[in-house]
Scaffold this active site. Structure first.
Site, PDB file in Angstrom:
ATOM      1  CD  GLU A 205      10.932  12.258  10.984  1.00  0.00           C
ATOM      2  OE1 GLU A 205       9.774  11.943  11.293  1.00  0.00           O
ATOM      3  OE2 GLU A 205      11.701  11.484  10.393  1.00  0.00           O
TER       4      GLU A 205
ATOM      5  CD  GLU B  97      13.188   3.809   8.025  1.00  0.00           C
ATOM      6  OE1 GLU B  97      12.882   3.732   6.826  1.00  0.00           O
ATOM      7  OE2 GLU B  97      13.355   4.889   8.611  1.00  0.00           O
TER       8      GLU B  97
ATOM      9  CE  LYS C  35      -1.730   2.902   2.935  1.00  0.00           C
ATOM     10  NZ  LYS C  35      -1.844   4.104   2.101  1.00  0.00           N
TER      11      LYS C  35
ATOM     12  N   GLY D 131       7.475   4.971   8.077  1.00  0.00           N
ATOM     13  CA  GLY D 131       6.666   6.184   8.205  1.00  0.00           C
ATOM     14  C   GLY D 131       6.927   6.839   9.532  1.00  0.00           C
ATOM     15  CB  SER D 132       5.109   9.465  11.291  1.00  0.00           C
ATOM     16  OG  SER D 132       3.827   8.893  11.342  1.00  0.00           O
TER      17      SER D 132
ATOM     18  N   GLY E 183       3.529   4.432  13.464  1.00  0.00           N
ATOM     19  CA  GLY E 183       4.173   3.156  13.790  1.00  0.00           C
ATOM     20  C   GLY E 183       3.627   2.565  15.081  1.00  0.00           C
TER      21      GLY E 183
ATOM     22  CB  CYS F 187      13.476   8.506   7.822  1.00  0.00           C
ATOM     23  SG  CYS F 187      14.175   7.313   6.697  1.00  0.00           S
TER      24      CYS F 187
HETATM   25  P1  NDP Z   1       2.498   8.476   8.062  1.00  0.00           P
HETATM   26  O1  NDP Z   1       3.313   7.748   9.044  1.00  0.00           O
HETATM   27  O2  NDP Z   1       1.196   9.049   8.455  1.00  0.00           O
HETATM   28  O3  NDP Z   1       2.176   7.517   6.804  1.00  0.00           O
HETATM   29  C1  NDP Z   1       3.005   6.475   6.337  1.00  0.00           C
HETATM   30  C2  NDP Z   1       2.140   5.373   5.702  1.00  0.00           C
HETATM   31  O4  NDP Z   1       1.243   4.817   6.669  1.00  0.00           O
HETATM   32  C3  NDP Z   1       1.243   5.873   4.567  1.00  0.00           C
HETATM   33  O5  NDP Z   1       1.134   4.877   3.569  1.00  0.00           O
HETATM   34  C4  NDP Z   1      -0.082   6.056   5.277  1.00  0.00           C
HETATM   35  O6  NDP Z   1      -1.163   6.030   4.383  1.00  0.00           O
HETATM   36  C5  NDP Z   1      -0.089   4.850   6.198  1.00  0.00           C
HETATM   37  N1  NDP Z   1      -0.983   4.939   7.348  1.00  0.00           N
HETATM   38  C6  NDP Z   1      -1.454   6.054   7.967  1.00  0.00           C
HETATM   39  N2  NDP Z   1      -2.262   5.707   8.984  1.00  0.00           N
HETATM   40  C7  NDP Z   1      -2.319   4.358   9.025  1.00  0.00           C
HETATM   41  C8  NDP Z   1      -2.990   3.404   9.850  1.00  0.00           C
HETATM   42  N3  NDP Z   1      -3.784   3.767  10.850  1.00  0.00           N
HETATM   43  N4  NDP Z   1      -2.803   2.087   9.595  1.00  0.00           N
HETATM   44  C9  NDP Z   1      -2.001   1.685   8.595  1.00  0.00           C
HETATM   45  N5  NDP Z   1      -1.364   2.539   7.763  1.00  0.00           N
HETATM   46  C10 NDP Z   1      -1.500   3.861   7.983  1.00  0.00           C
HETATM   47  O7  NDP Z   1       3.381   9.603   7.452  1.00  0.00           O
HETATM   48  P2  NDP Z   1       2.859  10.955   6.817  1.00  0.00           P
HETATM   49  O8  NDP Z   1       2.849  10.727   5.391  1.00  0.00           O
HETATM   50  O9  NDP Z   1       1.612  11.495   7.409  1.00  0.00           O
HETATM   51  O10 NDP Z   1       4.009  11.940   7.283  1.00  0.00           O
HETATM   52  C11 NDP Z   1       3.971  12.571   8.553  1.00  0.00           C
HETATM   53  C12 NDP Z   1       5.341  12.753   9.114  1.00  0.00           C
HETATM   54  O11 NDP Z   1       5.927  11.483   9.319  1.00  0.00           O
HETATM   55  C13 NDP Z   1       6.319  13.462   8.201  1.00  0.00           C
HETATM   56  O12 NDP Z   1       6.196  14.833   8.257  1.00  0.00           O
HETATM   57  C14 NDP Z   1       7.609  12.955   8.753  1.00  0.00           C
HETATM   58  O13 NDP Z   1       7.961  13.666   9.883  1.00  0.00           O
HETATM   59  C15 NDP Z   1       7.285  11.519   9.115  1.00  0.00           C
HETATM   60  N6  NDP Z   1       7.642  10.553   8.059  1.00  0.00           N
HETATM   61  C16 NDP Z   1       8.741   9.788   8.209  1.00  0.00           C
HETATM   62  C17 NDP Z   1       9.118   8.951   7.191  1.00  0.00           C
HETATM   63  C18 NDP Z   1      10.314   8.112   7.281  1.00  0.00           C
HETATM   64  O14 NDP Z   1      10.891   7.817   6.240  1.00  0.00           O
HETATM   65  N7  NDP Z   1      10.694   7.646   8.460  1.00  0.00           N
HETATM   66  C19 NDP Z   1       8.395   8.866   5.945  1.00  0.00           C
HETATM   67  C20 NDP Z   1       7.215   9.664   5.897  1.00  0.00           C
HETATM   68  C21 NDP Z   1       6.873  10.475   6.929  1.00  0.00           C
HETATM   69  P3  NDP Z   1      -1.738   7.396   3.748  1.00  0.00           P
HETATM   70  O15 NDP Z   1      -0.576   8.275   3.429  1.00  0.00           O
HETATM   71  O16 NDP Z   1      -2.429   6.916   2.532  1.00  0.00           O
HETATM   72  O17 NDP Z   1      -2.629   7.959   4.777  1.00  0.00           O
END
Ligand code: NDP
Length: 475
Positions: free
Chosen positions: A403, A272, A197, A250-251, A255, A306
């Protein structure tokens, strides 16, 4: 324009015009939900495509198809060498379509086309070929053991590694292709099936990739892509009983949520998460090299990785020299649409990201930070942000704790090594850290004391296909 350029532009535009569905069981399927999700170009706010908004029913179909493929052994039971051959062919196809994929990335994510070519596609290809080769290198162990009865008898215990089943990959928006493939390739090399996804913000490259996997010979059902909202489609994946493992980037807040969502069905979870990378410049560092490293480690993808530096700690003796050279280089960074020649910093992903960076900046300024360059709205408006360096950043400023995910560099002065290490470790995060020194003894000492999964020593770039990528603490 060369024939090749015309062909790439043509395929990108035909791809964007499609009514994208979900890739399930080797076919495009319409979602059971009627709504569509818009995909925007962050450089100009224009809608470039729409994708399906998958619901729980769609996710269940994708997972069942992946589970059926796994149970029937169409992939897991193939000879490892056959999986390797197909995955290498997959890499060759990605290489043939490299420019098309790089352009899609710049369109949906905003990064400069050079970064899209080098990282999204170039690093992904290295990763694909490295992990394809792992399909034939899955080992077990044999151990000589004794058992209580009869005394003195020797037995052998052997262990083997088996594919776990259906994996869910949940991917962020900052490097959708590269991070997506970090999840897809090891799963496929091991013989697992996957449902991936992408973020709803940047779903396009992984949709295109699904077709290339199929063309390479990955059997139907083994590689599925569902697009939709994290809170609906991502959540459904983490709760589905037939998913054996979740791999998420992701965030940190999401996580945490995802671990909870996965708990009822006792999934294996690999996370991660966010970082708060320190970059330490010691008195004995090569300052020009440190400035070069700082630029790449802070401003790559407009600060949206990240492992991007979040905080700079510079020893008092070299602070003026480092700050002067660094600020001059940052002020010269070219901001603009990632497709324009010479552009190094594209837009931030969306308005929300821009507003968050502004808030962190305002907080630091209100606590006494000084602007060394930037900190003004960018003339291009929209999601563009002027590359910024702040000096005299005070302890307690949110910039040093959260971050940033944007092109803002806070500089802090320190006096001795112990103080730098203490400040660097004073965070819930532990993903990446960097430091510059020419003292060999200090290299060993400091690298051991930094509580981070990855430590860059005299370099600002640490990601490589042969090295593990991940963190400690809440990263
Ligand atoms: P998120 O952690 O919200 O999203 C990452 C992924 O998780 C996306 O595919 C998102 O889907 C999905 N997701 C969101 N909510 C759920 C849930 N309840 N269950 C399962 N999957 C879910 O990151 P954001 O895009 O909102 O970014 C926010 C902040 O996170 C950034 O500003 C940054 O600080 C940090 N970040 C860190 C990253 C890293 O590489 N470590 C990468 C991206 C963000 P969808 O986007 O479709 O809602």
């Amino acid at each position: 324009m060369s024939d090749n350029t015309v062909a790439v532009l043509d395929s990108v535009s035909r791809f964007l015009d499609r009514q994208h569905g979900l890739y399930i069981d080797g076919q495009w399927r319409a979602s059971a939900a009627e709504g569509r999700l818009a995909v925007y170009n962050p450089a100009n706010g224009q809608q470039i495509a729409t994708t399906a908004d998958a619901n729980e029913h769609d996710v269940a179909q994708a997972v069942q198809s992946a589970h059926k493929a796994f149970s029937e052994g169409v992939w897991a039971q193939r000879l490892p060498v056959e999986r390797e051959r197909i995955l290498l062919r997959f890499a060759d196809l990605v290489e043939q379509h490299a420019e098309e994929l790089a352009q899609l990335e710049t369109l949906e994510q905003g990064k400069s086309i050079n970064i899209a070519r080098a990282f999204e596609v170039g690093s992904t290809l290295n990763w694909m070929r490295y992990t394809a080769g792992l399909a034939t290198k899955i080992t077990g162990q044999t151990l000589d053991v004794s058992i209580p009865m009869p005394p003195g008898a020797k037995y052998q215990v052997y262990t083997r590694k088996e594919p776990i089943g259906v994996v869910a990959g949940i991917v962020p928006w900052n490097f959708p292709l590269m991070i997506g493939m970090w999840k897809v390739m090891p799963a496929l090399a091991a013989g697992c099936s996957i449902v991936i996804k992408p973020s709803e913000t940047t779903p396009l490259t992984l949709l295109r990739i699904a077709e290339l996997a199929s063309e390479a010979g990955v059997p139907p059902g083994v590689f599925n892509v569902v697009t939709g909202r994290g809170t609906v489609c991502g959540k459904a994946l983490t709760e589905h009983p037939l998913i054996a493992k979740v791999s998420f980037t992701g965030s940190t807040p999401v996580g945490r949520l995802l671990m909870r969502q996965s708990a009822d069905t006792i999934k294996k979870v690999s996370l991660e998460l966010g970082g708060n990378a320190p970059f330490i410049v010691f008195d004995d560092a090569d300052i020009d090299a440190a400035v070069e490293g700082a630029l790449i480690a802070k401003y790559r993808n407009a600060g949206q990785t990240c492992v991007c530096v979040n905080r700079f700690y510079v020893q008092r003796g070299v602070y003026p020299q480092f700050a002067e050279k660094f600020v001059a280089r940052v002020a010269a960074l070219q901001v603009g649409n990632g497709f324009e020649a010479g552009v190094q910093i594209g837009p931030l992903i969306n308005r929300k990201a821009r507003d968050k960076v502004l808030e962190l900046l305002d907080d630091a300024l209100s606590k006494g930070a000084q602007v060394l360059t930037g900190a003004t709205p960018h003339a291009l408006g929209g999601n563009f942000f002027t590359p910024t360096v702040l000096g005299n950043v005070q302890p307690g400023s949110l910039l040093l704790e959260e971050e940033i995910f944007g092109p803002v560099a806070p500089l802090v002065i320190f006096d001795d090594e112990a103080e730098a290490i203490r400040q660097a470790n004073d965070t819930i995060y532990g993903l990446a850290a960097y430091f510059y020194t020419r003292d060999a003894a200090r290299i060993w000492r400091v690298s051991e004391r930094l509580e981070y999964g990855m430590v860059g020593i005299n370099t600002g770039l640490i990601s490589n296909e042969v090295a593990p990528f991940g963190g400690v603490k809440q990263s």
